[in-house]
Scaffold this motif. Sequence first.
Motif, PDB file in Angstrom:
ATOM      1  N   SER A  53      -0.154  19.431  33.042  1.00  0.00           N
ATOM      2  CA  SER A  53       0.954  18.592  33.523  1.00  0.00           C
ATOM      3  C   SER A  53       2.290  19.315  33.465  1.00  0.00           C
ATOM      4  CB  SER A  53       1.038  17.312  32.685  1.00  0.00           C
ATOM      5  OG  SER A  53      -0.156  16.576  32.780  1.00  0.00           O
ATOM      6  N   ALA A  54       2.285  20.537  32.961  1.00  0.00           N
ATOM      7  CA  ALA A  54       3.535  21.289  32.808  1.00  0.00           C
ATOM      8  C   ALA A  54       4.181  21.541  34.156  1.00  0.00           C
ATOM      9  CB  ALA A  54       3.249  22.619  32.113  1.00  0.00           C
ATOM     10  N   LYS A  55       5.501  21.420  34.159  1.00  0.00           N
ATOM     11  CA  LYS A  55       6.251  21.669  35.397  1.00  0.00           C
ATOM     12  C   LYS A  55       7.386  22.640  35.101  1.00  0.00           C
ATOM     13  CE  LYS A  55       8.827  17.380  34.796  1.00  0.00           C
ATOM     14  NZ  LYS A  55       8.509  17.302  33.395  1.00  0.00           N
ATOM     15  N   PRO A  56       7.948  23.227  36.133  1.00  0.00           N
ATOM     16  CA  PRO A  56       9.023  24.200  35.934  1.00  0.00           C
ATOM     17  C   PRO A  56      10.167  23.640  35.089  1.00  0.00           C
ATOM     18  CG  PRO A  56       8.276  24.258  38.204  1.00  0.00           C
ATOM     19  CD  PRO A  56       7.600  23.072  37.555  1.00  0.00           C
ATOM     20  N   GLY A  57      10.595  24.438  34.122  1.00  0.00           N
ATOM     21  CA  GLY A  57      11.706  24.059  33.261  1.00  0.00           C
ATOM     22  C   GLY A  57      11.292  23.399  31.966  1.00  0.00           C
ATOM     23  N   ASP A  58      10.032  22.955  31.855  1.00  0.00           N
ATOM     24  CA  ASP A  58       9.577  22.372  30.592  1.00  0.00           C
ATOM     25  C   ASP A  58       9.628  23.432  29.498  1.00  0.00           C
ATOM     26  OD1 ASP A  58       9.137  19.846  31.612  1.00  0.00           O
ATOM     27  OD2 ASP A  58       6.990  20.137  31.932  1.00  0.00           O
ATOM     28  N   LEU A  59       9.693  22.972  28.266  1.00  0.00           N
ATOM     29  CA  LEU A  59       9.713  23.885  27.127  1.00  0.00           C
ATOM     30  C   LEU A  59       8.289  24.153  26.663  1.00  0.00           C
ATOM     31  CD1 LEU A  59      12.640  22.313  25.059  1.00  0.00           C
ATOM     32  CD2 LEU A  59      12.737  24.219  26.678  1.00  0.00           C
ATOM     33  N   ILE A  60       8.017  25.392  26.287  1.00  0.00           N
ATOM     34  CA  ILE A  60       6.720  25.756  25.721  1.00  0.00           C
ATOM     35  C   ILE A  60       6.955  26.365  24.357  1.00  0.00           C
ATOM     36  CG2 ILE A  60       6.715  27.967  26.969  1.00  0.00           C
ATOM     37  CD1 ILE A  60       3.578  27.647  27.011  1.00  0.00           C
ATOM     38  N   LEU A  61       6.186  25.899  23.383  1.00  0.00           N
ATOM     39  CA  LEU A  61       6.279  26.399  22.015  1.00  0.00           C
ATOM     40  C   LEU A  61       4.961  27.067  21.632  1.00  0.00           C
ATOM     41  CD1 LEU A  61       7.983  23.216  21.392  1.00  0.00           C
ATOM     42  CD2 LEU A  61       8.898  25.145  20.134  1.00  0.00           C
ATOM     43  N   PHE A  62       5.075  28.122  20.859  1.00  0.00           N
ATOM     44  CA  PHE A  62       3.911  28.908  20.458  1.00  0.00           C
ATOM     45  C   PHE A  62       3.795  28.961  18.948  1.00  0.00           C
ATOM     46  CE2 PHE A  62       5.432  30.532  24.484  1.00  0.00           C
ATOM     47  CZ  PHE A  62       4.272  30.666  25.231  1.00  0.00           C
ATOM     48  N   ASN A  63       2.561  29.089  18.468  1.00  0.00           N
ATOM     49  CA  ASN A  63       2.267  29.372  17.068  1.00  0.00           C
ATOM     50  C   ASN A  63       1.371  30.600  17.086  1.00  0.00           C
ATOM     51  OD1 ASN A  63       0.654  29.448  14.618  1.00  0.00           O
ATOM     52  ND2 ASN A  63       1.634  27.508  14.111  1.00  0.00           N
ATOM     53  N   TRP A  64       1.898  31.724  16.642  1.00  0.00           N
ATOM     54  CA  TRP A  64       1.171  32.993  16.769  1.00  0.00           C
ATOM     55  C   TRP A  64      -0.046  33.089  15.864  1.00  0.00           C
ATOM     56  CZ3 TRP A  64       2.331  33.841  21.237  1.00  0.00           C
ATOM     57  CH2 TRP A  64       3.641  33.983  21.723  1.00  0.00           C
ATOM     58  N   SER A  65      -0.170  32.210  14.863  1.00  0.00           N
ATOM     59  CA  SER A  65      -1.384  32.235  14.041  1.00  0.00           C
ATOM     60  C   SER A  65      -2.522  31.502  14.730  1.00  0.00           C
ATOM     61  CB  SER A  65      -1.108  31.625  12.661  1.00  0.00           C
ATOM     62  OG  SER A  65      -0.884  30.236  12.780  1.00  0.00           O
ATOM     63  N   GLY A  66      -2.193  30.779  15.801  1.00  0.00           N
ATOM     64  CA  GLY A  66      -3.225  30.064  16.545  1.00  0.00           C
ATOM     65  C   GLY A  66      -3.619  28.741  15.932  1.00  0.00           C
ATOM     66  N   ALA A  67      -2.914  28.305  14.921  1.00  0.00           N
ATOM     67  CA  ALA A  67      -3.228  27.039  14.275  1.00  0.00           C
ATOM     68  C   ALA A  67      -2.696  25.890  15.121  1.00  0.00           C
ATOM     69  CB  ALA A  67      -2.631  26.996  12.876  1.00  0.00           C
ATOM     70  N   SER A  68      -3.588  25.086  15.675  1.00  0.00           N
ATOM     71  CA  SER A  68      -3.162  24.015  16.587  1.00  0.00           C
ATOM     72  C   SER A  68      -2.275  22.989  15.898  1.00  0.00           C
ATOM     73  CB  SER A  68      -4.368  23.334  17.219  1.00  0.00           C
ATOM     74  OG  SER A  68      -5.159  22.733  16.216  1.00  0.00           O
TER      75      SER A  68
END
Length: 192
Positions: free
Chosen positions: A126-141
């Motif tokens: 459902s992501a659209k242009p301009g939405d924010l994306i956050l990451f967790n580099w350990s891969g822990a959901s």
Amino acid sequence: QNEVTAASEQVTKVNNALQKAQERENERDYSPIDIGESILEFAKQFLGNSEANNLADKFVQQYGGYDSSSTPWCAAFVEYVLRNSGEYDSIPEWYKTANGSYDAPKWGCGAVLNSAPPGARIDVNSAKPGDLILFNWSGASGGGADHIGFVVGIENGKLITLEGNTSNEVAYRSYDLNSPYIRAILDITYTG
């Protein structure tokens, strides 16, 4: 006399059409996609700004940081873009108050993640242009957030992003849609 009357009627019709067009433009509702595209268009001008060329320093210095080499600046880049893109009035309050104050810079990815209401969290599809994306580099959901950027879109089964402080620069990146590093995608227009 007949020609003058006909011309006058034609002018009236044109004026009425112009007035209706102006009314439609005044009532036009700018969609969230327009907001996101506007944010991205502004952000794209910073592609290639990096720590090496000192062009990334402006993102942290605007909010009291010293320089980009000593400050994790992904969130400062997002904050800089949102505040200066011309769309800040359209950004929801949950983002603006992420650090406890409307005027505080959003330095922490975790603060943005924690401030987002459940309805702002959306599925990758459902992501659209301009939405924010956050990451967790350990891969822990269920873990916190280590990095933030903007969604550009989905192309050929990949999620395309525009991020600051990725390999020390502003750059595009791509991720598998089911990447374990994607912690959350936040709808930048969600106000609920």
